[in-house]
Structures are given as C-alpha cells and as structure tokens.
Design a protein around this motif. Structure first.
Motif, short mmCIF file in Angstrom:
data_model
loop_
_atom_site.label_atom_id
_atom_site.label_comp_id
_atom_site.label_asym_id
_atom_site.label_seq_id
_atom_site.Cartn_x
_atom_site.Cartn_y
_atom_site.Cartn_z
N VAL A 24 0.63 -1.46 -0.19
CA VAL A 24 0.00 0.13 -0.08
C VAL A 24 0.80 1.68 -0.35
O VAL A 24 0.68 2.59 -0.40
N ALA A 25 2.00 1.06 0.91
CA ALA A 25 2.76 2.37 0.66
C ALA A 25 2.92 2.84 -0.38
O ALA A 25 3.55 3.56 -1.38
N LYS A 26 3.85 1.49 -1.13
CA LYS A 26 4.41 1.26 -2.40
C LYS A 26 3.10 2.74 -3.67
O LYS A 26 3.42 3.18 -4.40
N LEU A 27 1.96 2.12 -3.85
CA LEU A 27 1.01 2.44 -3.85
C LEU A 27 0.32 4.37 -3.69
O LEU A 27 0.10 4.45 -5.04
N GLN A 28 0.57 3.94 -2.90
CA GLN A 28 0.36 5.24 -2.57
C GLN A 28 1.53 6.43 -2.72
O GLN A 28 0.80 7.53 -3.29
N ALA A 29 2.55 6.05 -3.80
CA ALA A 29 3.27 7.32 -3.55
C ALA A 29 3.53 7.65 -4.68
O ALA A 29 3.00 8.32 -5.11
N ALA A 30 1.74 6.74 -5.75
CA ALA A 30 1.82 6.60 -6.73
C ALA A 30 0.30 7.86 -7.34
O ALA A 30 0.04 8.72 -7.87
N VAL A 31 -0.31 8.37 -5.38
CA VAL A 31 -1.43 9.00 -5.86
C VAL A 31 -1.46 10.57 -6.23
O VAL A 31 -1.40 11.05 -7.24
N ALA A 32 0.18 11.14 -5.90
CA ALA A 32 -0.02 12.08 -5.86
C ALA A 32 0.91 12.54 -6.86
O ALA A 32 0.04 13.95 -7.77
N PRO A 33 1.38 12.08 -8.19
CA PRO A 33 1.76 12.48 -8.82
C PRO A 33 -0.21 12.15 -10.15
O PRO A 33 0.65 13.08 -11.15
N LEU A 34 -0.39 11.13 -9.57
CA LEU A 34 -1.56 11.04 -10.78
C LEU A 34 -2.13 12.28 -10.58
O LEU A 34 -2.85 12.49 -11.41
N TYR A 35 -2.65 12.94 -9.48
CA TYR A 35 -3.24 13.91 -9.35
C TYR A 35 -3.35 15.26 -10.43
O TYR A 35 -3.49 15.32 -10.78
N GLN A 36 -1.63 14.88 -10.26
CA GLN A 36 -0.75 16.02 -10.72
C GLN A 36 -1.38 16.18 -12.34
O GLN A 36 -1.43 16.66 -13.35
N ALA A 37 -1.08 14.60 -12.39
CA ALA A 37 -0.82 14.08 -14.24
C ALA A 37 -2.39 14.36 -14.79
O ALA A 37 -3.00 14.90 -15.87
N LEU A 38 -3.92 14.46 -13.68
CA LEU A 38 -4.88 14.17 -14.37
C LEU A 38 -5.47 15.28 -14.26
O LEU A 38 -6.19 16.46 -15.75
N ARG A 39 -4.61 16.64 -13.87
CA ARG A 39 -5.07 17.70 -13.89
C ARG A 39 -4.80 19.19 -15.10
O ARG A 39 -5.06 19.23 -16.00
N SER A 40 -3.30 18.16 -15.51
CA SER A 40 -2.73 18.05 -16.79
C SER A 40 -3.05 17.79 -18.05
O SER A 40 -3.99 18.56 -19.04
N ARG A 41 -3.73 16.72 -17.92
CA ARG A 41 -4.53 16.13 -19.23
C ARG A 41 -6.06 16.71 -19.05
O ARG A 41 -5.98 16.86 -20.28
#
Length: 784
Positions: A24-41
């Motif tokens: 879960v800790a490894k996955l949680q590291a994906a959330v912040a960059p995913l949020y920024q990537a979604l804003r850009s997309r």
C-alpha cells in the motif's frame, strides 16, 4: 522439490500484514503524481477539443476535478489504508449478503470501469501477482486472497472508482482520463508486487515456486482471470448474481413479432417518409427488404419446428448453464493456443490456420452443448447461433485475429439468445449491433494494417468485458456497444492530419453557421432603422463574416470580437444623418479609428487590396452624404440598444438553421494556413435530395466503409467524422486522402448511387442467411 519450512502462525500473520503495508505504501506514492497528471491531462483535453460542445463538457469535467480531485486523492489513500485491516467474520457475512442484493445500472457501470483497470493490472503484472498469491497462500494457511483484499487487482481498482464517484466526479470524466489513470497505476502496481515478492523471499518465504502452482493470468491466458480457480469462479458467480438480480428487477422487453422490428425509425418519419426513402434509393430498399425477409424466415422456422419457442424460459436449464460456464473458460484457452507466435508482452498472432482450428473446436463444442440441452428450444438456439458464428469465422474479409476474438463471443451470445428470443427477431438487439459495428469497421483492413492497432486492442477489451459478466444478458452488450461507439469517434480521427482537419472543419461549420445567423439578426436589428442600402449590404455580406470568424477564433466575448461588434453599431450611427455640428465633429474625430477597425476586420476574412479599397470608398462616400442629409437622425437610444444586442449576439441567434454552408477548399486553407491539396471538398450543389435521403445521410454510422464515385473515379472510403450540427461529413481513404462533404451533397450522392455502402447486409444478417441456407439443406440438424 522439498517443501519450504513452515513459519509459526503468528509470524506468518505479522509478515503478511507487513507485506500488505509495504504494498500500500508503494501504491500511495503514485497518488500525488497521478493527481497532477490528471490536472494536466484535463487541461490538454479542453485545449484540444474538436468542437465547442465537447470543449464545454471537458471544461466542466476539469472544473469538477479542480473542486473534488484533491478529496478523491486523499480518499483513495485512506481507502487503501483501511483495506489493510481484514474484515471480521460478521463483516464478511454482511458483505456476502450484500452481494445478493439488487443493484442498479450505476453500480454495474462502475464495476465495468473497475474491471477494465483490473484486467490491465492482471496483464501487466501477471507473473509477479501470481507468485505473490502463492506466497501469501503459504503464509496464511492456504487460503485464497479475499475478494476485498487490497492485493487483488479487482479490489484495488474498485476502491479507485468508488472514491472517484464519492468525490462528486462522473464516470464520463473517468473515461476521459482513464488512459492516464491506467498508465500511472500500472507503473507503480507492478513495482509494488515485485517489491512484495522480494520482501517475502528475503524473509525466507518460498524462494523458488513450483511452476505447477502458478495460475497463468497474463494476456495469453485470460481464462484464468475470468474463471481459472475456485475463488475466481466464486467471485464471478457473485457478481453475476448481482447482475441478474438487477436485470430481473427491471424486466425484459418482449420480442416484437414484426420481422422488420429492428429497423431504425427515422426522424420526421412515418410510413410516407419510409416509402419515399425506399423508392428514392434502390440499394437501401433492397438491403432492408432482404434483412426483413431473413428475420421473417428465421422466425417462421422456429415457430414451425420448435415446440415452446413462443414461450421461452428466461434462462438456460441448469445442466446447459453449467456447460456454458465451462465452455467460456475453455474457449479462451483454445483460442490462445491457436496463436502462432507471441511477443514478450504475450500478444498472440493469428493466421487463417488458427481460425480454422478455432472453428473446428467450436463445432465440436456445439455438439457437446446440444447433448446437455433439455429442450428443443435450447437445441435449436444452440444450432442457429453456432451456424451464424461459423459464417462469421469464414468471412475472409475480416482479419484472422478479429475473427478469433469474435469466436469468443459465441457462448455469451448463445446465453443471450436462449433467454432473449428477440435476438433472432430484431436487428437492434445490442448483441447484434455490437457484432455488426465491429465487423463493419474491420472489413476494410487487412491483417497487417490492423495488427496491434488501437482498434484491435479495443475489440479485445470489449470481448474480455463481456466474458467477465456472461450472465448479464443484453445489459453488458449495450454498455460495451455504447463504449465502442465512443471509441470509434476518437479512433477514426486519431491521426494528427485528420485531427487538424476535423478541428478546422468544425470551425468552418461554426463560422459559416454564425455568419448566417448574424446576418439574419442584423437584418432584424436594422429593419426599422433609416440605414443606407450600401451600409446594409456591407454589414450583411462582409461584417457578418468578420464577426463570425472572430467569434470562432477568439471567442464571442473576446476583446477583439467585442471591438468588431462595436464597430458595426458605430458604422450605423456614423452613416446616419448628422443635422448638428457636434455630431459631425464627433464623426470626423472618430472616423480614422473606425476605418482602421473596418480594414482589420476585412483583412481577417482575407478581403484585401483592391477589394478592400472598394468597400472603404463606398463607406466613405456614404458617410460624406450623411453630412449633407436633412433626414431625421437615428436616436442614440436605438444605437445603444443595437450595440447591446451586438455585444451578446449569440443569445439571439437560432441554434441550427436549415441553411447550406458556403464551403470550399479556400476556406479551409485560410483557416488551416497550410496546403489543402490532400483534402477534396465536395461542396453543396448538384441535384436536390429528398427529405428522406437527408434523414438517411444523418444516420450513417461512423466506421462504415463505402464506395465513393467522385469525378469519374471510384474510391474505397471510411466514414470517420461528422460535425456537431451534421452539416459536414468526413470520409478518408487508406492512403490518407480526405473527402469533406456537405450534408445536402452527401444526401444527393446517396440518392444517385454515387456513394454506396461496401456491404449491403449487416454481418449478423448475412450470418443468419447462411445459417438458414444450411438448415434448408439439412433441416434435421436443427434439433439433433
């Protein structure tokens, strides 16, 4: 090999929890960059919108994500963290009971969205995931991962979509950006599974895994995903129970007894319009008459020879239902075994020999199913569906890989046909529509052209989704059919040149439509004002074009557009009578700026040089006459009213005037700024089509192939795009040439037979015809 040493139960439980926490800790590291990537997309999607309507929809999605995106990201992290705590026995019972409750369409669609991500995870991380399953089973006493375990792709994906909806975001916005979500999650989840295995191996847990304990779940063995192990079968059964409960609550439509029940009604229609449509277009008339005849013959055959056909059961008999469930999993394995090669990503390649192997195996399975059938109705349905798919598999114009994927639809379609006899009675059953649409799109491609394309990947995805929910009937077919339609609208215009042309064509339609609308409104504004004819002509024929183009390029409320609108009211006032000295002085003072804005506007629409000077001279002469005029001046109050209406002109104009667009290649070159030699513009002109033909032109389906007879040459073209107002239609060749055709000209070409569908019959209609031919020659095979 020797069995690994057993860990103490408490040590095993602690290590299992530590493994999940690290995952879960490894996955949680994906959330912040995913949020920024979604804003850009989302911002990119707004900028790249092909139409104004889509721009507004995408902007709404972007603004919604701005409001709820951070909340979603935090909720996902919290949900994954909570999933580390296994449910109590009571909670598990409550969850199992809940799975038997009726569910609505919203939940169904959420499950489909999450299953798509789960499938992608299963393909990307198949071996790491399978190794982790085996090691966790060893740690936890042989128990399979629970359906809510965060280590399961299904549970992981479901939490993502559940929190998305809970944050006030829509499924449509998820679909817009799901490629970004998939990319980021897949990158991190693969590493998370790998790190989990490394942790367990470092603690001495099963350094080597016997290959016989693996469950193959990669792209080459989706059967494992859809029903490989006991737990997978149990989970799928629970989901299907939910689907069936929901379907039962909603009821199903009774079959229509008319053989032409599936024919789509046309807008403004009625019997008279249908008759005109038939008489004005012989190819269409023949196609529809033949389709009606085929379905009518099939209905008579079943009514005459099958006892109980008119009162069918709502589901297969128990023995047949079990056989169907087994067959779906086995067919997945057989179709993949027929592949003649694969890449490191396990993408299997098929040829004609593979198709023949699959066809032979499907025939054998049909015999087995008929032996399990308990009624003549089931036997007849099994035979007819089998014959239809034999015909589809023998269609050499469909690339081999696509035919193999079609073969995997035979069992899901059979389930539908048994429980919903209208599958045989109407062309508008979603299962038929899906197969027909996919078939019509791939007919124009050879195996080399379609292999590995987004179209092949989408067809594969559609089949896998249907396989995952085999007992949901028409609902899953309708859902993926709608998704496939949306996919086509993107895929067919995916190349950069086509995207640019579509964008410009949409702008051309908007500009020309606005120009017409602006002219109408300007005429209304000036109807009761004493304005010289020369000024009226300039405003109607020139300035309306200027305002329209500026509105499309810059926006209707852009500073430059508003300045051009103000120029119109200034010109009207300046050209009116000026009986007093103050008004004449004001005109003289403001005239240079006014003339400069008029020149800028005319330059915008490419009126330059002598043509521009001619307009300026007429305006100058008119203004000079106004100085000497003794007529009554236009009151300032009326000028102010006109200025306000001009500033918000879009609020007054009609949305969809039934008017032709003055379009040519020069218009496109002007807006593109490039050579438009690869674009053939078929502008309005020629014969006037009937209303029925215009209706038909508006209902052509994207992706369909046609033979276009234009200027003496016949070309194979695919219908790839239509504008929002359906005034412009784009056809493309395999070689990259495009034909932009206006609506009336398109209808005229259809009426004259200059644009003919490559296939007069839908794929399932032709398959039904072939099945009837075999049954006519060998009627005994229907029930034996």
């Amino acid at each position: 090999m020797n069995a690994p040493p057993q860990l103490p139960s408490d040590s095993g439980a602690r290590l299992a929890r530590e493994t999940r926490e690290q995952f879960v800790a490894k996955l949680q590291a994906a959330v912040a960059p995913l949020y920024q990537a979604l804003r850009s997309r989302m911002s990119e999607l707004v900028q790249a919108s092909p139409s104004t309507r889509e721009m507004h929809e995408r902007r709404d999605a972007m603004m919604s994500f701005e409001r709820g995106g951070q909340g979603w990201a935090k909720a996902v992290v919290d949900a994954w963290q909570k999933a580390l705590i296994p449910p109590t026995a009571t909670a598990r019972i409550r969850l199992e009971s809940k799975s038997l409750e009726l569910i609505g369409d919203d939940v169904v669609e959420q499950k489909i969205l999450s299953s798509r991500l789960a499938l992608a995870i299963g393909e990307k991380a198949s071996f790491e995931l399978n190794d982790l399953r085996v090691r966790m089973q060893y740690l936890e006493g042989g128990n399979e991962l629970a359906s809510t375990d965060v280590l399961r792709p299904e549970a992981l994906a479901q939490m993502l979509i559940e929190q998305w909806i809970a944050a006030g975001l829509t499924r449509e916005s998820w679909t817009l950006v799901q490629d970004v979500i998939h990319k980021h999650i897949l990158e991190h989840v693969t590493e998370a599974y790998k790190a989990a295995n490394q942790l367990l191996v470092s603690r001495g847990v099963m350094r080597d895994i016997d290959l016989s304990t693996r469950v193959r779940r990669g792209a080459s063995a989706p059967g494992a995903r859809h029903g490989g192990g006991p737990d997978a079968q149990h989970e799928r059964g629970a989901v299907n129970s939910d689907f069936n409960a929901g379907a039962t609550s909603g009821g199903t439509a009774s079959p229509d007894s008319r053989p032409d029940a599936g024919m789509r009604s046309r807008p403004g229609g009625g019997v008279a319009d249908e008759t005109r449509l038939m008489t004005s277009n012989p190819p269409l008339a023949r196609a529809r008459a033949r389709a009606s005849g085929v379905l009518g013959r099939l209905k008579r055959l079943l009514s005459d020879q099958v006892v109980g056909y008119d009162n069918p059961p709502t589901r297969p008999s128990p023995a047949l239902a079990q056989a169907l469930a087994n067959q779906i999993t086995q067919i997945q394995a057989i179709t993949e075994a027929a592949g003649v090669g694969s890449t490191v990503h396990e993408i299997v390649v098929y040829d004609d020999a593979a198709v023949q192997q699959v066809a032979t195996d499907m025939r054998r399975r049909t015999v087995e199913l008929k032996q399990k059938a308990e009624t003549s109705n089931e036997k007849a349905t099994i035979e007819i569906v089998a014959l239809m798919f034999q015909s589809i598999l023998s269609e050499e114009r469909i690339p081999p890989a696509i035919r193999v994927w079609f073969a995997r639809l035979q069992m899901p379609v059979l389930r539908v046909a048994i429980s919903e006899p209208e599958f045989f009675g109407t062309l508008e059953h979603p299962a038929r529509q899906l197969i027909d649409r996919m078939g019509s799109c791939v007919m124009g491609f050879d195996a080399a052209a379609i292999g590995g394309t987004a179209l092949e990947v989408e067809i594969k995805r559609v089949v896998q989704v249907i396989e995952q929910y085999p007992e949901t009937g028409r609902r899953v077919f309708q859902l993926v059919y709608d998704e496939f339609q949306r996919f086509l609208s993107r895929f067919l215009t995916d190349s950069a040149p086509t995207q640019r042309l579509v964008s410009v064509a949409q702008q051309v339609e908007q500009k020309e439509t606005l120009a017409i609308q602006y002219t109408i409104e300007l005429r209304s504004m000036l109807a009761d004002l004493p304005v010289r004819e020369e000024i009226r002509e300039f405003l109607f024929k020139v300035w309306a074009e200027v305002l329209a183009l500026s509105a499309v390029k810059n926006g209707p409320q852009h500073e430059e557009t508003l300045a051009l609108k103000t120029s119109a009211s200034d010109l009207v006032w300046a050209a009116s009578a000026k009986p007093n000295r103050q008004e004449r002085a004001r005109v003289i003072q403001d005239l240079p700026k006014l003339l400069q804005r008029l020149r800028q506007g005319m330059t915008l629409v490419n009126i330059q040089g002598k043509a521009q000077e001619a307009h300026i001279k007429i305006i100058g002469d008119t203004l000079a006459d106004a100085f000497l005029s003794k007529t009554e001046a236009i009151p300032h109050a009326q000028i102010e009213v006109m200025a306000k209406r001009l500033a918000h002109l879009e609020d007054y104009v009609a949305k969809d005037p039934a008017t032709d667009l003055p379009l040519d290649a020069d218009s496109i070159e002007l807006m593109l700024g490039i050579d438009a030699s690869s674009i053939e513009v078929v502008a309005d002109g020629g014969s006037r089509p009937s209303a029925a033909m215009l209706s038909w032109a508006n209902e052509l389906q994207l992706g369909t192939w046609f033979a276009l007879d234009h200027n003496g040459a016949t070309i194979q073209v695919q219908y790839v795009w239509r504008s929002d107002r359906r005034q412009l239609h784009l056809f493309a060749t395999m070689g990259g040439r495009s034909y932009l055709i206006q609506a009336r000209r398109l209808a005229a070409y259809l009426q004259a037979g200059l644009l003919l569908p490559a296939e007069e019959e839908a794929l399932t209609v032709r398959a039904t015809r072939d099945a009837l031919a075999k049954l006519d020659a060998n009627p005994e095979r229907l029930l034996h």
